[in-house]
Structure formats: C-alpha cells, structure tokens
Design a protein around this motif. Structure first.
Motif, PDB file in Angstrom:
ATOM      1  N   ASN A 172     -44.358  -9.032 -22.767  1.00 25.42           N
ATOM      2  CA  ASN A 172     -44.436 -10.407 -23.255  1.00 25.42           C
ATOM      3  C   ASN A 172     -44.230 -10.507 -24.758  1.00 25.42           C
ATOM      4  OD1 ASN A 172     -44.920 -11.436 -20.682  1.00 25.42           O
ATOM      5  ND2 ASN A 172     -47.141 -11.243 -20.871  1.00 25.42           N
ATOM      6  N   GLU A 173     -44.646  -9.475 -25.484  1.00 24.72           N
ATOM      7  CA  GLU A 173     -44.521  -9.517 -26.945  1.00 24.72           C
ATOM      8  C   GLU A 173     -43.076  -9.464 -27.416  1.00 24.72           C
ATOM      9  OE1 GLU A 173     -45.807  -5.971 -29.072  1.00 24.72           O
ATOM     10  OE2 GLU A 173     -45.653  -4.804 -27.212  1.00 24.72           O
ATOM     11  N   LEU A 174     -42.152  -9.002 -26.553  1.00 24.00           N
ATOM     12  CA  LEU A 174     -40.761  -8.877 -26.970  1.00 24.00           C
ATOM     13  C   LEU A 174     -40.045 -10.228 -27.005  1.00 24.00           C
ATOM     14  CD1 LEU A 174     -38.293  -7.174 -27.729  1.00 24.00           C
ATOM     15  CD2 LEU A 174     -37.927  -6.718 -25.282  1.00 24.00           C
ATOM     16  N   TYR A 175     -40.352 -11.093 -26.062  1.00 20.99           N
ATOM     17  CA  TYR A 175     -39.584 -12.341 -25.930  1.00 20.99           C
ATOM     18  C   TYR A 175     -39.552 -13.174 -27.213  1.00 20.99           C
ATOM     19  CZ  TYR A 175     -39.158 -11.594 -20.877  1.00 20.99           C
ATOM     20  OH  TYR A 175     -38.854 -11.079 -19.645  1.00 20.99           O
ATOM     21  N   PRO A 176     -40.667 -13.430 -27.881  1.00 19.75           N
ATOM     22  CA  PRO A 176     -40.608 -14.268 -29.088  1.00 19.75           C
ATOM     23  C   PRO A 176     -39.861 -13.610 -30.255  1.00 19.75           C
ATOM     24  CG  PRO A 176     -42.850 -14.146 -28.226  1.00 19.75           C
ATOM     25  CD  PRO A 176     -42.061 -13.088 -27.540  1.00 19.75           C
ATOM     26  N   LEU A 177     -39.609 -12.310 -30.150  1.00 18.98           N
ATOM     27  CA  LEU A 177     -38.878 -11.615 -31.213  1.00 18.98           C
ATOM     28  C   LEU A 177     -37.372 -11.743 -31.065  1.00 18.98           C
ATOM     29  CD1 LEU A 177     -40.949  -8.283 -31.181  1.00 18.98           C
ATOM     30  CD2 LEU A 177     -41.191 -10.189 -32.801  1.00 18.98           C
ATOM     31  N   ILE A 178     -36.922 -12.252 -29.908  1.00 17.01           N
ATOM     32  CA  ILE A 178     -35.495 -12.306 -29.596  1.00 17.01           C
ATOM     33  C   ILE A 178     -34.928 -13.677 -29.957  1.00 17.01           C
ATOM     34  CG2 ILE A 178     -33.766 -12.096 -27.764  1.00 17.01           C
ATOM     35  CD1 ILE A 178     -35.900 -10.452 -26.221  1.00 17.01           C
ATOM     36  N   ASP A 179     -33.909 -13.683 -30.791  1.00 19.70           N
ATOM     37  CA  ASP A 179     -33.201 -14.929 -31.105  1.00 19.70           C
ATOM     38  C   ASP A 179     -32.154 -15.251 -30.051  1.00 19.70           C
ATOM     39  OD1 ASP A 179     -34.289 -15.616 -33.836  1.00 19.70           O
ATOM     40  OD2 ASP A 179     -33.608 -13.570 -34.194  1.00 19.70           O
ATOM     41  N   ILE A 180     -31.469 -14.217 -29.533  1.00 19.94           N
ATOM     42  CA  ILE A 180     -30.387 -14.409 -28.572  1.00 19.94           C
ATOM     43  C   ILE A 180     -30.521 -13.361 -27.470  1.00 19.94           C
ATOM     44  CG2 ILE A 180     -27.889 -14.637 -28.258  1.00 19.94           C
ATOM     45  CD1 ILE A 180     -27.850 -14.399 -31.457  1.00 19.94           C
ATOM     46  N   MET A 181     -30.533 -13.810 -26.225  1.00 17.70           N
ATOM     47  CA  MET A 181     -30.467 -12.888 -25.095  1.00 17.70           C
ATOM     48  C   MET A 181     -29.189 -13.173 -24.318  1.00 17.70           C
ATOM     49  SD  MET A 181     -33.089 -12.247 -21.885  1.00 17.70           S
ATOM     50  CE  MET A 181     -34.271 -11.186 -22.722  1.00 17.70           C
ATOM     51  N   THR A 182     -28.504 -12.103 -23.866  1.00 15.30           N
ATOM     52  CA  THR A 182     -27.205 -12.266 -23.203  1.00 15.30           C
ATOM     53  C   THR A 182     -27.181 -11.552 -21.850  1.00 15.30           C
ATOM     54  OG1 THR A 182     -26.329 -10.331 -24.358  1.00 15.30           O
ATOM     55  CG2 THR A 182     -26.001 -12.485 -25.402  1.00 15.30           C
ATOM     56  N   PRO A 183     -28.003 -11.947 -20.896  1.00 12.72           N
ATOM     57  CA  PRO A 183     -28.028 -11.252 -19.605  1.00 12.72           C
ATOM     58  C   PRO A 183     -26.873 -11.673 -18.702  1.00 12.72           C
ATOM     59  CG  PRO A 183     -29.534 -13.105 -19.561  1.00 12.72           C
ATOM     60  CD  PRO A 183     -28.977 -13.047 -20.957  1.00 12.72           C
ATOM     61  N   ASN A 184     -26.488 -10.777 -17.771  1.00 10.77           N
ATOM     62  CA  ASN A 184     -25.574 -11.190 -16.712  1.00 10.77           C
ATOM     63  C   ASN A 184     -26.395 -11.698 -15.533  1.00 10.77           C
ATOM     64  OD1 ASN A 184     -26.480  -8.934 -15.241  1.00 10.77           O
ATOM     65  ND2 ASN A 184     -24.683  -7.690 -15.737  1.00 10.77           N
ATOM     66  N   GLN A 185     -25.732 -11.966 -14.405  1.00 15.04           N
ATOM     67  CA  GLN A 185     -26.432 -12.566 -13.270  1.00 15.04           C
ATOM     68  C   GLN A 185     -27.536 -11.656 -12.731  1.00 15.04           C
ATOM     69  OE1 GLN A 185     -22.287 -13.452 -11.727  1.00 15.04           O
ATOM     70  NE2 GLN A 185     -23.478 -14.826 -10.448  1.00 15.04           N
ATOM     71  N   VAL A 186     -27.227 -10.377 -12.573  1.00 17.39           N
ATOM     72  CA  VAL A 186     -28.207  -9.438 -12.022  1.00 17.39           C
ATOM     73  C   VAL A 186     -29.401  -9.305 -12.965  1.00 17.39           C
ATOM     74  CG1 VAL A 186     -28.617  -7.035 -11.380  1.00 17.39           C
ATOM     75  CG2 VAL A 186     -26.483  -8.161 -10.710  1.00 17.39           C
TER      76      VAL A 186
END
Length: 308
Positions: A172-186
């Motif tokens: 959970n602590e990682l999410y607020p540190l991320i400005d941009i996430m680029t996941p694919n569908q999987v």
C-alpha cells in the motif's frame, strides 16, 4: 531534463517456434539468438534512442553476458557508470519462445537483478536531482522499488512504474509514491482483482488505482489502444495499425516513448500518442532492444501517419 532507469538488465535467449509448446512437449524451432533485454535496460535504450539523456542504475554479473549487455547499452548512448558488475552471481537471463503468430512466453532467471539492494539505491540518489522521470519495473526486489520511489519523491522527480511482471501484492505504501503507472490488461487485472478486457473495465480499474494514490494511470489495451486517466482529464489513444512480427518489447517501447515525451515537456495526449507510435514501430521488428526506434525514425513514422 534526463531520465533515470532503476531496474533489470537481462540477456534474452530467444527461440522461434511454429507455435508455443504445451506442457511436456518438445518442439523443433526455426532459429535461436541472444538479444540484450530486461525491462529496465529495454526502457533505458528506448528513451536514449529518442535523444533524451538516460542513466541506467542496476546490476549485471561478472560474465560474458554482462560485458555484452553493458556494451549494448553504451552503444545506444545509455550512461552506465552506476551499473554494478556483481562478481557473486550471473547476469539475469530471460528464456523466450516466440511463435509464428508473434505471441511469446518468457521464463525469467533474475541473477544479478535479484541481488539489487540498498547500495544500488544509494548509487541512484546522486543522479536524481538532474532527472525529470525515474522509471521503475518489477524485475528487481520489490523493497528496492519502494526505496527508489521514495528517493525520487524526496528529490521531486516524477515516478513512472511499469508493474511488470504482473503481480497482485504491491504494498500500500508504494501507490502514493507513483505519479504514473502503465499496466497492460493482465497486469491491471492482477492489481484490481477483476478482468480488464475493454475500455469500460479499464476505466473502472483506473479509478480504483487512482483512489489508491496513483496520479495518472495509462492502461495498455493491445489492439484497443491506451486508456489514460490523469487528475485533469480522461482520454483514449488508438493504436497505429501495423503488421506485427514480434511483440516482445512493445510495452517497454511504449514506456520509453512516454518517458522521453514527458522529459521533453509534451502534454499527456501528445506523450501517450508518441508512446503508442514507438510501440507500433517496435512490433514491426525482431528482438527487444534492436526493435526500438531512433528519434528520426519516430518522426518519419508520425509524419507518414499524419499524411494518410
């Protein structure tokens, strides 16, 4: 402004087969080759070939693969002074099968990538003040991804995470540190716990990730293009239709194109369109790093598509 990549450096061992093997099956392949790869290294090369100053931070083994990997990075103008040659292990390798339909499966053996630790984060910190973007992936130990993201936040640097290979246990602590996430569908499906297979479910998933603290989510949807949600706007970017022959580095190409565009000051729509173009070019060529286009090739591609 520069881009810094903190992540994996692998040698890809690529076998081409008529189709992907079933469990327990032996197939005769068409060909075999060794190709420099690793998500971190691929993304660094993608950025550097687009003319943006790029620094790689990571590890290779003290072996022939390690020397070849460093040589390939430097040939693409990636700065490698902060890549450690680890005498205690081998370089990371990825064993890749690619079939006649351009689909693939991959077995990853981390090697030196799995030994990345706090000392590597310490080597990262001095180059962050000059950077616009820090690019992260998940082919190194997850605690080091978190530590690198924290260091970038402290330095006021934009953090881009490609959550690959797919996993559902990001802290959970990682999410607020991320400005941009680029996941694919999987990867998106793994993160949010439901299937993401169209624009509607991509929008639902992006809102879930946004609520966890990520500012901008760009979901790569294959033939459906990309879905982007930022704090200010939501939009879709269609793919550039091309004849694909090898999709191995498409995601890395997209991320590199996006980071290079953001470092150059492009807005979100322009940056995502450039990312889509870089990915489109890459899938028309064989290999991971060899498929990544130069700035001149990208500009020519975009010019031709604007004239169609």
């Amino acid at each position: 402004m520069s881009v810094v990549v903190f992540g994996s450096i692998n040698m890809d061992l690529v076998a081409r087969t008529p189709r992907l093997p079933a469990p327990g099956e032996t197939l005769t392949g068409h060909s075999f080759e060794t190709v420099p790869g690793g998500k971190g290294a691929n993304q660094a090369v993608a950025v550097a070939r687009l003319g943006v100053p790029t620094q790689m931070v990571g590890r290779v083994g003290q072996d022939a693969f390690g020397q070849e990997l460093l040589k390939g990075l430097k040939a693409s103008n990636v700065e490698c002074d902060r890549v450690l040659i680890d005498p205690a292990t081998h370089s990371g390798v990825a064993v890749i099968a690619v079939d006649d339909a351009s689909e693939n499966n991959i077995i990853l053996v981390p090697g030196a990538n799995g030994q990345v630790d706090e000392r590597d984060v310490d080597r990262l910190k001095p180059v962050l003040p000059q950077a616009k973007v820090l690019m992260l992936q998940l082919e190194i130990p997850l605690p080091m991804v978190v530590a690198a993201a924290k260091a970038a936040k402290d330095a006021g640097v934009m953090v881009m995470l490609d959550p690959a290979p797919a996993r559902s246990d990001l802290p959970n602590e990682l999410y607020p540190l991320i400005d941009i996430m680029t996941p694919n569908q999987v990867e998106t499906s793994q993160l949010v716990g439901f299937a993401v297979d169209d624009l509607q479910t991509a929008a639902k998933a992006a809102h879930v990730l946004h609520q966890r603290g990520i500012q901008t989510v760009i979901t790569k949807l294959g033939k459906l293009g990309a879905f982007c949600i930022t704090p200010e706007e939501t939009f879709e970017i269609p793919i550039f239709p091309v004849q694909a022959i090898d999709t191995v580095a498409a995601g890395d190409a997209f991320n590199g194109g996006l980071a290079a565009a953001l470092a150059a000051g492009l807005n979100w729509k322009e940056a995502t369109r450039q990312a889509s173009a870089v990915a489109a070019i890459s899938v028309t060529r064989l290999g991971a790093q060899p498929s990544l286009p130069t700035r001149e090739e990208l500009e020519e591609f975009l010019k031709m598509r604007s004239e169609e």
